[in-house]
Design a protein around this motif. Structure first.
Motif, PDB file in Angstrom:
ATOM      1  N   ASP A  73       0.799  -1.225   0.000  1.00 42.21           N
ATOM      2  CA  ASP A  73       0.000   0.000   0.000  1.00 42.21           C
ATOM      3  C   ASP A  73       0.830   1.272   0.000  1.00 42.21           C
ATOM      4  O   ASP A  73       0.282   2.371   0.005  1.00 42.21           O
ATOM      5  N   CYS A  74       2.128   1.145   0.007  1.00 45.48           N
ATOM      6  CA  CYS A  74       2.979   2.339   0.087  1.00 45.48           C
ATOM      7  C   CYS A  74       3.163   2.951  -1.303  1.00 45.48           C
ATOM      8  O   CYS A  74       3.463   2.253  -2.271  1.00 45.48           O
TER       9      CYS A  74
ATOM     10  N   ASN B 134      -5.910  -3.289  -7.950  1.00 43.86           N
ATOM     11  CA  ASN B 134      -4.671  -2.624  -7.507  1.00 43.86           C
ATOM     12  C   ASN B 134      -3.477  -3.574  -7.490  1.00 43.86           C
ATOM     13  O   ASN B 134      -2.657  -3.550  -6.567  1.00 43.86           O
TER      14      ASN B 134
ATOM     15  N   PRO C  18      -9.621  -0.810   3.965  1.00 45.20           N
ATOM     16  CA  PRO C  18      -9.012   0.249   3.153  1.00 45.20           C
ATOM     17  C   PRO C  18      -9.997   0.732   2.090  1.00 45.20           C
ATOM     18  O   PRO C  18     -10.902  -0.011   1.678  1.00 45.20           O
TER      19      PRO C  18
ATOM     20  N   TRP D 101      -9.809   1.123  -1.062  1.00 44.23           N
ATOM     21  CA  TRP D 101      -9.859   0.434  -2.348  1.00 44.23           C
ATOM     22  C   TRP D 101     -10.738  -0.819  -2.331  1.00 44.23           C
ATOM     23  O   TRP D 101     -11.074  -1.367  -3.376  1.00 44.23           O
TER      24      TRP D 101
ATOM     25  N   THR E 203      -6.942   4.430   6.371  1.00 44.39           N
ATOM     26  CA  THR E 203      -5.778   4.313   5.490  1.00 44.39           C
ATOM     27  C   THR E 203      -5.056   3.003   5.812  1.00 44.39           C
ATOM     28  O   THR E 203      -5.167   2.475   6.927  1.00 44.39           O
ATOM     29  N   PRO E 204      -4.309   2.476   4.847  1.00 48.92           N
ATOM     30  CA  PRO E 204      -3.548   1.247   5.121  1.00 48.92           C
ATOM     31  C   PRO E 204      -2.613   1.387   6.319  1.00 48.92           C
ATOM     32  O   PRO E 204      -2.450   0.444   7.095  1.00 48.92           O
ATOM     33  N   GLU E 205      -2.014   2.576   6.477  1.00 46.57           N
ATOM     34  CA  GLU E 205      -1.118   2.794   7.608  1.00 46.57           C
ATOM     35  C   GLU E 205      -1.867   2.709   8.933  1.00 46.57           C
ATOM     36  O   GLU E 205      -1.371   2.125   9.906  1.00 46.57           O
TER      37      GLU E 205
ATOM     38  N   GLN F 280      -2.738  -0.993   9.575  1.00 43.93           N
ATOM     39  CA  GLN F 280      -1.576  -1.771  10.000  1.00 43.93           C
ATOM     40  C   GLN F 280      -1.183  -1.437  11.425  1.00 43.93           C
ATOM     41  O   GLN F 280      -0.797  -2.325  12.199  1.00 43.93           O
TER      42      GLN F 280
ATOM     43  N   ARG G 263      -0.527 -10.112  -2.684  1.00 42.27           N
ATOM     44  CA  ARG G 263      -0.079  -8.791  -3.096  1.00 42.27           C
ATOM     45  C   ARG G 263       1.447  -8.721  -3.083  1.00 42.27           C
ATOM     46  O   ARG G 263       2.118  -9.526  -2.443  1.00 42.27           O
TER      47      ARG G 263
END
Length: 539
Positions: A279-280, A331, A392, A394, A422-424, A427, A508
């Motif tokens: 995701d970065c 994605n 997330p 997406w 957000t993914p961050e 996580q 992924r």
């Protein structure tokens, strides 16, 4: 002696260094998630330790810049006609690098002895005996079980001296296997197979590999400094006997890999390279040099939460997932049904490729889901269970449709909501255990399916605690036959799915990126195989 260069040689070296062009002799920077707990090759477990060991030690074999297995400290090798006996002829000019700071701690005589000590076949015999000894407790001991008597030694049924590794003389090493192994030479590039000097190890009194002062290196770099909570630096070893020229003057590692700043640091070249999670965002002024399908992504259940720790809650939810909602590639995420990422190997082949159509999965079963749910409500003594899914952006549409299916299947006794983050943020919640259900990834830091599954013995981010899974892993780590290994991995993978610890949806890719002013960093099948020998910096 090598430690005393003539003034002419020093002068020549200075001229050579000053006239160097093309980006050599410059420091490289890299960020690790945490400080290694040890740099003992036979005991190290984390990715950061393996990166440092891979650049400060030289084994019998090494991965080339093209990813091929080539001779390293072994000048040549032969294999018997039955494929069971390997004979290695070692180089005669490889010496250990002894830290000069040991003069103060152990005296001049101690330093002079080890600063000129050659690396011999006996160092490999001792290292491998250490690795399989039950007293060492090496997490990677199973990688040696292909060697004659290794499993018996590890289980306490034989003495370490029975190991099928012998040194007829200082520069000849013979290794006998139980059965043919197509990936044996590649295994010899791993940390656990690195040499260890017995006299030096015993002199350390339990401190071997715990500081930069208490380790001997024989690789392209040596450990120059190590501030436990801050940073570590490896420096070019001018006595390195390898065939490749070591270009960077040093590689400086900081600890505490931070996704919020990594992109800006790579863009500004304060960080030379990084393995970025899926995701970065790709940093400016950077290039992707390799993608690695090492992340399994799906519904992760927190087994420490008061509701999702219940097996029947998890199974009710898993058995009512409509997989068709997640059947399209999104994605760059490829739909998957098993739990082991595509990057993980099984011997000389990919695990997923080897398992093929037998990959385990939980299919949608409304009747079973409803039965599990009724049992869960009874066990919890609840009329309604409230759950939250972290998602997330997406996947927001697909997950909202899945929530409708859960409520239709399980009824008004389920209250379930979605939080888009957000993914961050997701996580961070998963890492801290502050979640119930999360759409997140679990990354394989290892390139072996066995090691990936074994790394989850203590539950990982899912937080499960299962003696049964521990027994499965214990058996898996004592297996020698490749078919038994495949069966053991399948059993462990299936156990995780059947217990509903995770419901995989996608595989992924992490991306290894470098700043555009950097050239020559190489990467094998996982981040632990990052090599800095031929790295140049042009800024």
């Amino acid at each position: 002696m090598k430690r005393f260069l003539s003034l002419i040689t020093v002068f020549a070296l200075l001229i050579t260094c000053t006239s160097c062009s093309g980006g050599g002799n410059k420091a490289i920077s890299y960020s690790l998630s945490a400080s290694p707990s040890t740099l003992d090759p036979q005991y190290a477990t984390d990715t950061g330790a393996h990166i440092i060991i891979g650049n400060t030690f030289e084994g019998l074999m090494r991965l080339s810049e093209n990813g091929e297995v080539v001779n390293a400290l072994a000048e040549s090798h032969t294999v018997s006609s039955d494929g069971l006996t390997y004979t290695f002829n070692l180089k005669h000019d490889t010496e250990w690098y002894c830290p000069s700071v040991l003069k103060r701690e152990f005296g001049e005589e101690f330093y002079n002895k080890f600063s000129t000590e050659k690396v011999t076949a006996r160092d490999f015999v001792f290292a491998m005996q250490r690795a399989v000894s039950p007293n060492t407790g090496s997490p990677s001991a199973h990688r040696l079980f292909i060697i004659e008597n290794a499993a018996e030694i590890h289980s306490g049924k034989a003495d370490a001296s029975a190991l099928g590794v012998t040194a007829p003389d200082d520069y000849t090493l013979i290794i006998k296997l139980n059965e043919k192994s197509p990936d044996f030479l590649e295994r010899l590039t791993e940390s656990v197979f690195m040499p260890c000097n017995e006299d030096f190890f015993n002199s350390m009194n339990g401190r071997y590999g715990l500081t930069h002062r208490h380790i001997l290196c024989n690789g392209p770099f040596y450990v120059g400094s190590w501030a436990k909570d801050d940073s570590l630096s490896i420096r070019r070893n001018k006595y390195y006997s390898g065939s490749r020229e070591v270009l960077p003057s040093s590689v400086n590692f900081d600890f505490g890999f931070d996704l919020k700043t990594v992109s800006s640091r790579i863009s500004s070249a304060s960080l030379s390279a990084a393995m970025l999670p899926p995701d970065c965002a790709l940093p400016e002024n950077s290039t992707v040099i390799k993608e690695n399908k090492n992340s399994v992504f799906g519904f992760i259940f927190n087994c420490k939460d008061k509701y999702t720790q219940n097996l029947n809650v998890r199974l009710a939810l898993c058995n009512s997932v409509d997989r068709s909602l997640f059947s399209q590639e999104i994605n760059g995420a490829t739909p998957m049904s098993g739990f082991v990422p595509e990057s993980c190997s099984m011997g000389s082949s990919g695990y997923c490729e080897t398992v093929g159509g037998r990959t385990p999965q939980i299919n949608q079963n409304t009747a079973a889901a409803q039965a599990y749910w009724r049992t869960a409500l009874t066990e919890l003594d609840k009329d309604v269970v409230q759950l939250t899914v972290l998602c997330p952006e997406w996947l927001d549409n697909q997950v909202r449709r899945q929530l409708q299916i859960w409520q239709q299947t399980l009824g008004i006794s389920l209250g379930i909501s979605i939080e888009t983050k957000t993914p961050e943020e997701i996580q961070a919640a998963v890492n801290s255990g502050n979640f119930q259900i999360a759409l997140a990834g679990i990354e394989a830091e290892q390139d072996s399916a066995v090691d990936f599954l074994a790394s989850l013995r203590n539950g990982g981010v899912m937080g499960f605690n299962s003696d049964e899974y521990g027994i499965v892993i214990d058996r898996l780590l004592t297996v020698e036959d490749e078919n038994d290994l495949l069966g053991g991995c399948y059993t462990a993978e299936n156990y995780i799915l059947q217990q509903g610890y995770c419901y995989p949806l996608y595989c992924r890719s992490s991306r290894f990126v470098v700043n555009n002013d950097i050239e020559g960093i190489t990467l094998g099948n996982s981040e632990s195989t990052v090599c800095f020998i031929g790295t140049k910096r042009y800024d």
